[in-house]
Write a protein that holds these residues in place. Structure first.
Motif, mmCIF file in Angstrom:
data_model
loop_
_atom_site.group_PDB
_atom_site.id
_atom_site.type_symbol
_atom_site.label_atom_id
_atom_site.label_comp_id
_atom_site.label_asym_id
_atom_site.label_seq_id
_atom_site.Cartn_x
_atom_site.Cartn_y
_atom_site.Cartn_z
ATOM 1 N N ASP A 1 89.232 66.681 14.329
ATOM 2 C CA ASP A 1 88.482 67.376 15.376
ATOM 3 C C ASP A 1 87.248 68.065 14.799
ATOM 4 O OD1 ASP A 1 90.319 66.607 17.262
ATOM 5 O OD2 ASP A 1 91.411 68.512 17.274
ATOM 6 N N VAL A 2 87.392 68.643 13.596
ATOM 7 C CA VAL A 2 86.264 69.329 12.948
ATOM 8 C C VAL A 2 85.135 68.349 12.665
ATOM 9 C CG1 VAL A 2 85.545 70.490 10.818
ATOM 10 C CG2 VAL A 2 87.650 71.198 11.978
ATOM 11 N N ARG A 3 85.492 67.166 12.168
ATOM 12 C CA ARG A 3 84.470 66.150 11.873
ATOM 13 C C ARG A 3 83.769 65.703 13.150
ATOM 14 N NH1 ARG A 3 88.440 64.631 7.976
ATOM 15 N NH2 ARG A 3 89.406 63.140 9.404
ATOM 16 N N ALA A 4 84.543 65.482 14.213
ATOM 17 C CA ALA A 4 83.951 65.056 15.481
ATOM 18 C C ALA A 4 83.072 66.160 16.069
ATOM 19 C CB ALA A 4 85.056 64.677 16.470
ATOM 20 N N PHE A 5 83.513 67.397 15.926
ATOM 21 C CA PHE A 5 82.751 68.537 16.430
ATOM 22 C C PHE A 5 81.415 68.651 15.694
ATOM 23 C CE2 PHE A 5 81.862 73.158 16.683
ATOM 24 C CZ PHE A 5 81.974 73.353 18.052
ATOM 25 N N TYR A 6 81.452 68.463 14.380
ATOM 26 C CA TYR A 6 80.205 68.515 13.598
ATOM 27 C C TYR A 6 79.270 67.373 14.002
ATOM 28 C CZ TYR A 6 76.897 68.779 9.792
ATOM 29 O OH TYR A 6 75.736 68.885 9.070
ATOM 30 N N ARG B 1 78.928 66.073 16.859
ATOM 31 C CA ARG B 1 78.319 66.374 18.161
ATOM 32 C C ARG B 1 77.293 67.502 18.073
ATOM 33 N NH1 ARG B 1 83.695 66.098 19.896
ATOM 34 N NH2 ARG B 1 83.786 68.364 20.242
ATOM 35 N N HIS B 2 77.575 68.515 17.248
ATOM 36 C CA HIS B 2 76.776 69.742 17.307
ATOM 37 C C HIS B 2 76.140 70.150 15.982
ATOM 38 C CE1 HIS B 2 78.517 70.376 21.287
ATOM 39 N NE2 HIS B 2 79.726 70.256 20.773
ATOM 40 N N GLN B 3 76.458 69.440 14.898
ATOM 41 C CA GLN B 3 76.013 69.851 13.554
ATOM 42 C C GLN B 3 76.439 71.297 13.253
ATOM 43 O OE1 GLN B 3 73.578 67.970 15.601
ATOM 44 N NE2 GLN B 3 74.894 66.446 14.633
ATOM 45 N N VAL B 4 77.628 71.633 13.691
ATOM 46 C CA VAL B 4 78.207 72.960 13.474
ATOM 47 C C VAL B 4 79.596 72.795 12.865
ATOM 48 C CG1 VAL B 4 79.093 75.059 14.586
ATOM 49 C CG2 VAL B 4 76.936 74.045 15.371
ATOM 50 N N THR B 5 79.860 73.538 11.788
ATOM 51 C CA THR B 5 81.186 73.551 11.177
ATOM 52 C C THR B 5 81.885 74.854 11.560
ATOM 53 O OG1 THR B 5 80.457 72.240 9.284
ATOM 54 C CG2 THR B 5 82.480 73.508 9.003
ATOM 55 N N PRO B 6 83.068 74.783 12.167
ATOM 56 C CA PRO B 6 83.772 76.015 12.522
ATOM 57 C C PRO B 6 83.972 76.918 11.308
ATOM 58 C CG PRO B 6 84.820 74.141 13.567
ATOM 59 C CD PRO B 6 83.802 73.585 12.617
ATOM 60 N N GLY B 7 83.742 78.216 11.506
ATOM 61 C CA GLY B 7 83.870 79.184 10.423
ATOM 62 C C GLY B 7 84.899 80.249 10.747
ATOM 63 N N LEU B 8 85.769 80.529 9.782
ATOM 64 C CA LEU B 8 86.821 81.538 9.949
ATOM 65 C C LEU B 8 86.596 82.672 8.954
ATOM 66 C CD1 LEU B 8 89.566 82.591 11.015
ATOM 67 C CD2 LEU B 8 90.670 81.146 9.285
ATOM 68 N N ARG C 1 90.855 72.888 3.606
ATOM 69 C CA ARG C 1 91.539 71.593 3.746
ATOM 70 C C ARG C 1 91.233 70.955 5.100
ATOM 71 N NH1 ARG C 1 98.043 70.857 4.437
ATOM 72 N NH2 ARG C 1 98.085 68.593 4.604
ATOM 73 N N ALA C 2 91.073 71.786 6.123
ATOM 74 C CA ALA C 2 90.768 71.270 7.465
ATOM 75 C C ALA C 2 89.275 71.015 7.661
ATOM 76 C CB ALA C 2 91.263 72.251 8.522
ATOM 77 N N GLY C 3 88.475 71.252 6.628
ATOM 78 C CA GLY C 3 87.044 70.996 6.730
ATOM 79 C C GLY C 3 86.244 72.122 7.334
ATOM 80 N N CYS D 1 98.403 76.773 13.138
ATOM 81 C CA CYS D 1 97.976 77.213 14.468
ATOM 82 C C CYS D 1 96.787 78.166 14.390
ATOM 83 C CB CYS D 1 99.141 77.858 15.207
ATOM 84 S SG CYS D 1 100.371 76.632 15.745
ATOM 85 N N LEU D 2 96.638 78.872 13.278
ATOM 86 C CA LEU D 2 95.420 79.661 13.068
ATOM 87 C C LEU D 2 94.204 78.741 13.034
ATOM 88 C CD1 LEU D 2 93.871 82.259 12.300
ATOM 89 C CD2 LEU D 2 94.496 81.792 9.912
ATOM 90 N N LEU D 3 94.328 77.614 12.350
ATOM 91 C CA LEU D 3 93.234 76.642 12.312
ATOM 92 C C LEU D 3 93.001 76.047 13.700
ATOM 93 C CD1 LEU D 3 94.197 74.819 8.995
ATOM 94 C CD2 LEU D 3 92.608 76.737 9.304
ATOM 95 N N ARG D 4 94.070 75.774 14.412
ATOM 96 C CA ARG D 4 93.955 75.242 15.777
ATOM 97 C C ARG D 4 93.212 76.233 16.669
ATOM 98 N NH1 ARG D 4 97.019 74.991 20.728
ATOM 99 N NH2 ARG D 4 97.417 72.857 21.468
ATOM 100 N N ASN D 5 93.560 77.527 16.538
ATOM 101 C CA ASN D 5 92.888 78.545 17.342
ATOM 102 C C ASN D 5 91.414 78.675 16.973
ATOM 103 O OD1 ASN D 5 95.214 79.114 18.733
ATOM 104 N ND2 ASN D 5 95.630 81.059 17.710
ATOM 105 N N THR D 6 91.103 78.514 15.685
ATOM 106 C CA THR D 6 89.703 78.590 15.255
ATOM 107 C C THR D 6 88.900 77.435 15.848
ATOM 108 O OG1 THR D 6 90.375 79.687 13.202
ATOM 109 C CG2 THR D 6 88.173 78.706 13.245
ATOM 110 N N MET D 7 89.491 76.255 15.874
ATOM 111 C CA MET D 7 88.825 75.110 16.486
ATOM 112 C C MET D 7 88.626 75.359 17.989
ATOM 113 S SD MET D 7 87.622 72.053 15.688
ATOM 114 C CE MET D 7 86.284 72.302 16.827
ATOM 115 N N GLN D 8 89.643 75.921 18.631
ATOM 116 C CA GLN D 8 89.536 76.242 20.055
ATOM 117 C C GLN D 8 88.422 77.268 20.297
ATOM 118 O OE1 GLN D 8 93.221 77.587 21.893
ATOM 119 N NE2 GLN D 8 92.121 78.846 23.358
#
Length: 313
Positions: A41-46, A48-55, A79-81, A293-300
């Motif tokens: 999901d992170v790769r697909a999100f990047y 689309r938007h050239q944005v990497t989720p940051g925690l 590990r999740a990118g 699930c923390l990573l899942r929430n960050t993606m959300q």
């Protein structure tokens, strides 16, 4: 999302027959698969938007156990990118300084999720600190906005540990509608949100707490038993309905007679596994799901902030 596994109670996670014993719920394996899906999901999100989720993870003080836990979160985030931003603050940090940092993280477009590691030292107010986090970035799901949305059955960010428990239950049990569920423990971190999630799934839910009379009798009626008290060995075999699904959230380190230590849960595993239909081990059950699930929430959270799409369980 990660698909269901076999519901045959005589088949272990590895596929080997285990007659007379509960099937182990493989939280570690499930979490690994979930993390791999999040990385996709992170790769697909990047793309689309050239944005990497940051925690951003904030740790105040130098508690050794918290330091290890926070570093593990950072490793899993990479590990999740995703991008990981660590803020290690001294124990002398004031409330004003901590709130000022949260304000900066709220305003930072590179930060999509904020987690302040609890418990906080000294006189720092965890309620004020948690509620200072932008609800859209509250990836622990502990602020009043997300807690209120959960209570009202509205989409929002759900606390990580209860969410991990629910994902395991939906995978291993399937449709939860009409089942009797009991949550032992009524903390804001696990017990209360867990009960709300089970209600949303159509369960009939009982919550046991310190003032509950005869909790063993209530537990023996439960098809699903979730135990989250922090009291090692509280739940013995006599609490468990034959064939029930047992989710053991607790984890404590106990010293053995030989001087060594080992990790145990709130459930007496050696008794429960001969009565339950399926059960989470400790370690290797709920623990790995919390970080996944923390990573899942960050993606959300990133989706909501960038795309305006509010996710749900």
């Amino acid at each position: 999302m990660t698909g269901p596994v076999s519901s045959d109670p005589q088949v272990s996670v590895s596929g080997a027959p285990t007659p007379g014993e509960a099937r182990l719920i493989d939280g570690k394996g499930f979490a690994n698969r979930l993390t791999q899906e999040i990385a996709e999901d992170v790769r697909a999100f990047y793309a689309r938007h050239q944005v990497t989720p940051g925690l951003a993870v904030v740790l105040v003080g130098n508690d050794p156990a918290s330091e290890v836990y926070v570093r593990n979160k950072a490793l899993q985030t990479h590990r999740a990118g995703m991008r990981s931003f660590m803020h290690m603050l001294p124990e002398t940090t004031s409330q004003e300084e901590l709130l000022a940092l949260i304000g900066r993280l709220n305003a930072d477009p590179e930060i999509h999720g904020i987690l302040v590691q609890l418990p906080l030292p000294g006189d720092l107010d965890p309620v004020a600190v948690t509620n200072a986090i932008d609800p859209r970035k509250d990836v622990d799901g502990l602020g009043v906005v997300n807690a209120g949305r959960l209570a009202l059955g509205l989409p929002g960010i759900v606390p990580c540990t209860p969410l991990g428990c629910l994902l395991l239950l939906k995978s291993y049990v399937g449709d939860l509608r009409g089942l009797n569920a009991m949550v032992v423990g009524a903390s804001n971190l696990v017990g209360r949100p867990m009960a709300q999630l089970l209600l949303r799934e159509g369960c009939t839910v009982t919550v046991a707490h310190i003032d509950t009379r005869n909790p063993q009798a209530l537990a023996r009626q439960a098809d699903i038993l979730v135990v989250a008290t922090g009291c090692s060995g509280l739940v013995t075999g006599e609490w468990i309905k034959p064939g029930a699904t047992v989710i053991d959230v607790g984890i404590s380190r106990v010293r053995l007679d030989n001087g060594k230590t080992r990790l145990v849960g709130d459930v007496v595993f050696d008794e429960a596994r001969h009565i339950a239909g399926q059960i989470t081990p400790v370690p290797g059950g709920v623990g790995p799901m919390t970080i996944a699930c923390l990573l899942r929430n960050t993606m959300q959270a990133a989706r909501e902030l960038v795309e305006g799409v509010r996710g749900d369980v």
